[in-house]
Design a protein around this motif. Structure first.
Motif, PDB file in Angstrom:
ATOM      1  N   MET A 147       0.835  -1.189   0.000  1.00 26.48           N
ATOM      2  CA  MET A 147       0.000   0.000   0.000  1.00 26.48           C
ATOM      3  C   MET A 147       0.883   1.258   0.000  1.00 26.48           C
ATOM      4  O   MET A 147       2.089   1.178   0.166  1.00 26.48           O
ATOM      5  CB  MET A 147      -0.920   0.001   1.221  1.00 26.48           C
ATOM      6  CG  MET A 147      -1.856  -1.197   1.278  1.00 26.48           C
ATOM      7  SD  MET A 147      -3.011  -1.267  -0.105  1.00 26.48           S
ATOM      8  CE  MET A 147      -4.145   0.026   0.352  1.00 26.48           C
ATOM      9  N   TYR A 148       0.233   2.406  -0.136  1.00 30.45           N
ATOM     10  CA  TYR A 148       1.009   3.633  -0.276  1.00 30.45           C
ATOM     11  C   TYR A 148       1.329   4.279   1.078  1.00 30.45           C
ATOM     12  O   TYR A 148       2.118   5.229   1.133  1.00 30.45           O
ATOM     13  CB  TYR A 148       0.266   4.623  -1.178  1.00 30.45           C
ATOM     14  CG  TYR A 148      -0.889   5.352  -0.527  1.00 30.45           C
ATOM     15  CD1 TYR A 148      -0.745   6.678  -0.109  1.00 30.45           C
ATOM     16  CD2 TYR A 148      -2.124   4.749  -0.335  1.00 30.45           C
ATOM     17  CE1 TYR A 148      -1.792   7.357   0.486  1.00 30.45           C
ATOM     18  CE2 TYR A 148      -3.169   5.420   0.247  1.00 30.45           C
ATOM     19  CZ  TYR A 148      -3.004   6.728   0.658  1.00 30.45           C
ATOM     20  OH  TYR A 148      -4.040   7.403   1.249  1.00 30.45           O
ATOM     21  N   LEU A 149       0.720   3.781   2.176  1.00 28.15           N
ATOM     22  CA  LEU A 149       0.937   4.347   3.498  1.00 28.15           C
ATOM     23  C   LEU A 149       1.311   3.270   4.507  1.00 28.15           C
ATOM     24  O   LEU A 149       0.884   2.129   4.390  1.00 28.15           O
ATOM     25  CB  LEU A 149      -0.346   5.014   4.010  1.00 28.15           C
ATOM     26  CG  LEU A 149      -0.708   6.393   3.491  1.00 28.15           C
ATOM     27  CD1 LEU A 149      -2.033   6.823   4.103  1.00 28.15           C
ATOM     28  CD2 LEU A 149       0.356   7.409   3.828  1.00 28.15           C
ATOM     29  N   LYS A 150       2.069   3.656   5.523  1.00 32.21           N
ATOM     30  CA  LYS A 150       2.331   2.736   6.633  1.00 32.21           C
ATOM     31  C   LYS A 150       1.083   2.571   7.489  1.00 32.21           C
ATOM     32  O   LYS A 150       0.780   1.493   7.967  1.00 32.21           O
ATOM     33  CB  LYS A 150       3.480   3.280   7.494  1.00 32.21           C
ATOM     34  CG  LYS A 150       4.838   3.254   6.824  1.00 32.21           C
ATOM     35  CD  LYS A 150       5.901   3.804   7.778  1.00 32.21           C
ATOM     36  CE  LYS A 150       7.281   3.790   7.145  1.00 32.21           C
ATOM     37  NZ  LYS A 150       8.304   4.371   8.042  1.00 32.21           N
ATOM     38  N   CYS A 188      -1.703  10.122  -7.539  1.00 32.44           N
ATOM     39  CA  CYS A 188      -0.547  10.297  -6.647  1.00 32.44           C
ATOM     40  C   CYS A 188      -0.382   9.097  -5.717  1.00 32.44           C
ATOM     41  O   CYS A 188       0.735   8.607  -5.499  1.00 32.44           O
ATOM     42  CB  CYS A 188      -0.700  11.584  -5.838  1.00 32.44           C
ATOM     43  SG  CYS A 188      -0.483  13.097  -6.797  1.00 32.44           S
ATOM     44  N   ARG A 189      -1.485   8.623  -5.155  1.00 33.58           N
ATOM     45  CA  ARG A 189      -1.397   7.449  -4.283  1.00 33.58           C
ATOM     46  C   ARG A 189      -0.882   6.234  -5.049  1.00 33.58           C
ATOM     47  O   ARG A 189      -0.054   5.463  -4.532  1.00 33.58           O
ATOM     48  CB  ARG A 189      -2.776   7.144  -3.700  1.00 33.58           C
ATOM     49  CG  ARG A 189      -3.250   8.136  -2.656  1.00 33.58           C
ATOM     50  CD  ARG A 189      -4.679   7.845  -2.244  1.00 33.58           C
ATOM     51  NE  ARG A 189      -5.149   8.713  -1.163  1.00 33.58           N
ATOM     52  CZ  ARG A 189      -6.389   8.731  -0.710  1.00 33.58           C
ATOM     53  NH1 ARG A 189      -7.299   7.927  -1.249  1.00 33.58           N
ATOM     54  NH2 ARG A 189      -6.747   9.535   0.260  1.00 33.58           N
ATOM     55  N   ASN A 196       7.100   2.525  -4.191  1.00 32.25           N
ATOM     56  CA  ASN A 196       7.455   1.705  -3.033  1.00 32.25           C
ATOM     57  C   ASN A 196       7.809   0.286  -3.456  1.00 32.25           C
ATOM     58  O   ASN A 196       8.751  -0.322  -2.939  1.00 32.25           O
ATOM     59  CB  ASN A 196       6.294   1.665  -2.041  1.00 32.25           C
ATOM     60  CG  ASN A 196       6.082   2.983  -1.327  1.00 32.25           C
ATOM     61  OD1 ASN A 196       6.954   3.864  -1.347  1.00 32.25           O
ATOM     62  ND2 ASN A 196       4.934   3.146  -0.688  1.00 32.25           N
ATOM     63  N   ALA A 197       7.043  -0.245  -4.410  1.00 30.23           N
ATOM     64  CA  ALA A 197       7.267  -1.621  -4.872  1.00 30.23           C
ATOM     65  C   ALA A 197       8.600  -1.774  -5.601  1.00 30.23           C
ATOM     66  O   ALA A 197       9.135  -2.883  -5.681  1.00 30.23           O
ATOM     67  CB  ALA A 197       6.120  -2.048  -5.794  1.00 30.23           C
ATOM     68  N   GLU A 198       9.127  -0.677  -6.132  1.00 35.07           N
ATOM     69  CA  GLU A 198      10.388  -0.736  -6.883  1.00 35.07           C
ATOM     70  C   GLU A 198      11.512   0.020  -6.173  1.00 35.07           C
ATOM     71  O   GLU A 198      12.501   0.408  -6.797  1.00 35.07           O
ATOM     72  CB  GLU A 198      10.178  -0.190  -8.293  1.00 35.07           C
ATOM     73  CG  GLU A 198       9.172  -1.006  -9.102  1.00 35.07           C
ATOM     74  CD  GLU A 198       9.097  -0.599 -10.568  1.00 35.07           C
ATOM     75  OE1 GLU A 198      10.127  -0.129 -11.114  1.00 35.07           O
ATOM     76  OE2 GLU A 198       8.023  -0.752 -11.167  1.00 35.07           O
ATOM     77  N   TYR A 234      11.195   9.121  -4.626  1.00 35.44           N
ATOM     78  CA  TYR A 234      11.271  10.489  -5.119  1.00 35.44           C
ATOM     79  C   TYR A 234      10.107  11.315  -4.555  1.00 35.44           C
ATOM     80  O   TYR A 234       8.999  10.809  -4.393  1.00 35.44           O
ATOM     81  CB  TYR A 234      11.228  10.510  -6.649  1.00 35.44           C
ATOM     82  CG  TYR A 234      12.313   9.682  -7.287  1.00 35.44           C
ATOM     83  CD1 TYR A 234      13.652  10.065  -7.186  1.00 35.44           C
ATOM     84  CD2 TYR A 234      12.020   8.510  -7.975  1.00 35.44           C
ATOM     85  CE1 TYR A 234      14.663   9.298  -7.761  1.00 35.44           C
ATOM     86  CE2 TYR A 234      13.020   7.741  -8.556  1.00 35.44           C
ATOM     87  CZ  TYR A 234      14.343   8.131  -8.440  1.00 35.44           C
ATOM     88  OH  TYR A 234      15.334   7.371  -9.005  1.00 35.44           O
ATOM     89  N   PRO A 235      10.352  12.593  -4.250  1.00 33.50           N
ATOM     90  CA  PRO A 235       9.270  13.436  -3.717  1.00 33.50           C
ATOM     91  C   PRO A 235       8.279  13.846  -4.804  1.00 33.50           C
ATOM     92  O   PRO A 235       8.586  13.789  -5.999  1.00 33.50           O
ATOM     93  CB  PRO A 235      10.019  14.653  -3.172  1.00 33.50           C
ATOM     94  CG  PRO A 235      11.279  14.720  -3.973  1.00 33.50           C
ATOM     95  CD  PRO A 235      11.640  13.296  -4.299  1.00 33.50           C
ATOM     96  N   LEU A 236       7.102  14.261  -4.357  1.00 40.62           N
ATOM     97  CA  LEU A 236       6.045  14.667  -5.285  1.00 40.62           C
ATOM     98  C   LEU A 236       5.801  16.165  -5.239  1.00 40.62           C
ATOM     99  O   LEU A 236       5.857  16.792  -4.183  1.00 40.62           O
ATOM    100  CB  LEU A 236       4.729  13.954  -4.956  1.00 40.62           C
ATOM    101  CG  LEU A 236       4.461  12.634  -5.695  1.00 40.62           C
ATOM    102  CD1 LEU A 236       5.408  11.561  -5.207  1.00 40.62           C
ATOM    103  CD2 LEU A 236       3.018  12.212  -5.526  1.00 40.62           C
TER     104      LEU A 236
END
Length: 467
Positions: A1-4, A218-219, A226-228, A232-234
């Motif tokens: 997922m995109y968040l902890k 964005c998410r 994260n998977a790769e 990098y910042p957005l």
């Protein structure tokens, strides 16, 4: 997922990106930027507008560079800025020309390219590719993209890979559609090339005029990075948000939702107004999300399982109570509770119009659905509206509904059978057992003491209700 965690604030860890004397990402605060709207050929006007944007507080200024010739004008603008003691880092906005991008990378601190039109052309054709043919297209893109990476590395110029919802290439559209997934995949193709070349001064953006599309894109791209093992910042922004209240609300929705998730290293509020007016709006949105303040809210949930797919818009399922909830549009409540008395002017400000022929107020397209009057009394002559009053003043009057504190509601005897508003705070809901709560006349008013953690608190509350 995109968040902890969906209910505890975590600022996303990213690489530091060097942009002149003002690096971004990593431990740095969210940077604010704006963009000139003058012709780059008009060196004087562009220089003056850039200075106004910088004086308004922008960290970076973006200038459009559609052709290689415009890059020469950019060089003159930079010289004029330095003479005026304005050393704000400049970002060259490239439309279609790789040549303009390469020339600009030798002048400014950052270039922005759009994967949808940097190499590919847009003819609105549906294309069929085998996997082998698709791989060959990626090789073609790599060949055209490598010279810019080389110049950026040599000159220590940063790059924004800026994907726009409205300019995805025919190749991406044919395989992924005009979707947030298509935007994410278009960006990842270029990121993989940069990573392979060990070039990491990268910022990415996923922009759309629809805040929901922008948020989901964005998410998705964060999840894919994260998977790769990319971090990098957005850059955050809603494309052509508009002007006035509409532009500010759309920008706050899109940018604020992602900042609340700890995502975003730089932002631009895109208004159809003078660009220097964008800066204070962006600063106000960013000021809400103070990471230290956000740590205050720490719900007691043992699990942070999300209650919905974060990449698709879904309305939360709920009971219907007097046309509230279920599939109904969310009602608007005008708060007049702080007024010492409620005047006709107050009612007009809540969106109602006084009709001389009917001798009463009538609804308009902008009328509030309810008016909260607190401890006030309802003025005469406006009985045709729906009012919310503090429970201690409730008198069972038609079209009037009580507002209770949660603990007071449990003990109350003056409840209505139709609709009771019940206030519950973000601090107290964790200590309340809702397992046996089965009153289908209730609409909760969820009160959040600090707007900085409104998103996390809301998610925690909804998760609590669903459990």
């Amino acid at each position: 997922m995109y968040l902890k965690s969906y209910i505890k604030y975590n600022k996303r860890a990213t690489v530091e990106v060097n942009i002149g004397h003002l690096p971004m990402g990593a431990k740095h605060p969210v940077r604010v930027q704006s963009m000139t709207n003058t012709s780059t050929k008009d060196i004087k006007a562009t220089t003056e507008q850039t200075i106004r944007i910088a004086k308004a507080g922008a960290d970076y200024v973006r200038i459009t560079v559609p052709t290689k010739k415009d890059a020469e004008f950019l060089g003159e603008i930079k010289k004029n800025l330095l003479k005026a003691n304005c050393n704000v880092p400049l970002i060259a906005d490239i439309h279609f020309s790789p040549e303009a991008a390469i020339a600009s990378a030798e002048i400014c601190e950052k270039v922005r390219v759009n994967p949808g039109n940097y190499v590919d052309s847009k003819r609105f054709k549906s294309l069929e590719y085998s996997d082998k043919e698709y791989a060959q297209e990626i090789e073609r893109i790599t060949e055209r993209f490598l010279p810019l990476i080389s110049v950026c590395k040599k000159n220590k110029t940063a790059m924004r890979i800026g994907t726009n919802h409205g300019s995805l290439s025919d190749r991406i559209m044919s395989r992924y559609g005009d979707t947030p997934l298509g935007m994410a995949e278009s960006t990842m193709e270029f990121l993989r090339i940069c990573k392979a070349e060990d070039y990491n001064d990268i910022v990415i953006s996923m922009k759309a005029s629809n805040p929901i599309v922008m948020i989901h894109a964005c998410r998705l791209v964060v999840q894919k990075m994260n998977a790769e093992n990319m971090n990098y910042p957005l850059h955050l922004g809603v494309t052509e948000a508009g002007e006035g209240r509409e532009g500010r609300i759309k920008s706050a929705m899109g940018i604020g939702s992602l900042l609340a998730d700890g995502i975003g290293g730089t932002v631009r509020v895109s208004l159809t107004e003078a660009p220097e007016l964008e800066v204070p709006v962006a600063q106000e949105i960013c000021a809400i999300f103070n990471p230290e303040e956000l740590k205050i809210f720490a719900p007691n949930e043992k699990k942070s399982d999300f209650y919905k797919d974060p990449y698709v818009y879904q309305k939360r399922k709920s009971f219907e109570v007097e046309h509230i909830g279920a599939e109904n549009t969310a009602p608007v409540i005008a708060d007049l509770s702080c007024n010492s008395e409620i005047t006709k002017k107050d009612i007009e400000n809540a969106g109602f119009r006084f009709s001389l022929s009917k001798n009463q107020f009538v609804s308009t397209d902008t009328s509030a659905d309810f008016i909260y009057i607190g401890n006030n009394t309802i003025p005469k002559g406006i009985d045709n509206m729906k009012f919310i009053t503090d429970a201690k003043n409730y008198t069972n009057k038609e079209n009037t509904y009580p507002l209770y504190a949660y603990k007071a509601f449990i003990k109350a005897t003056k409840k209505t059978s139709l609709l009771n508003f019940v206030k519950i705070t973000s601090q107290e809901f964790q200590d309340i057992n809702l397992e046996n709560f089965d009153d289908k006349s209730v609409v909760f008013i969820f009160e959040i003491e600090n707007k900085a953690f409104a998103v996390q608190a809301g998610r925690a509350f909804f998760l609590h209700l669903m459990k």
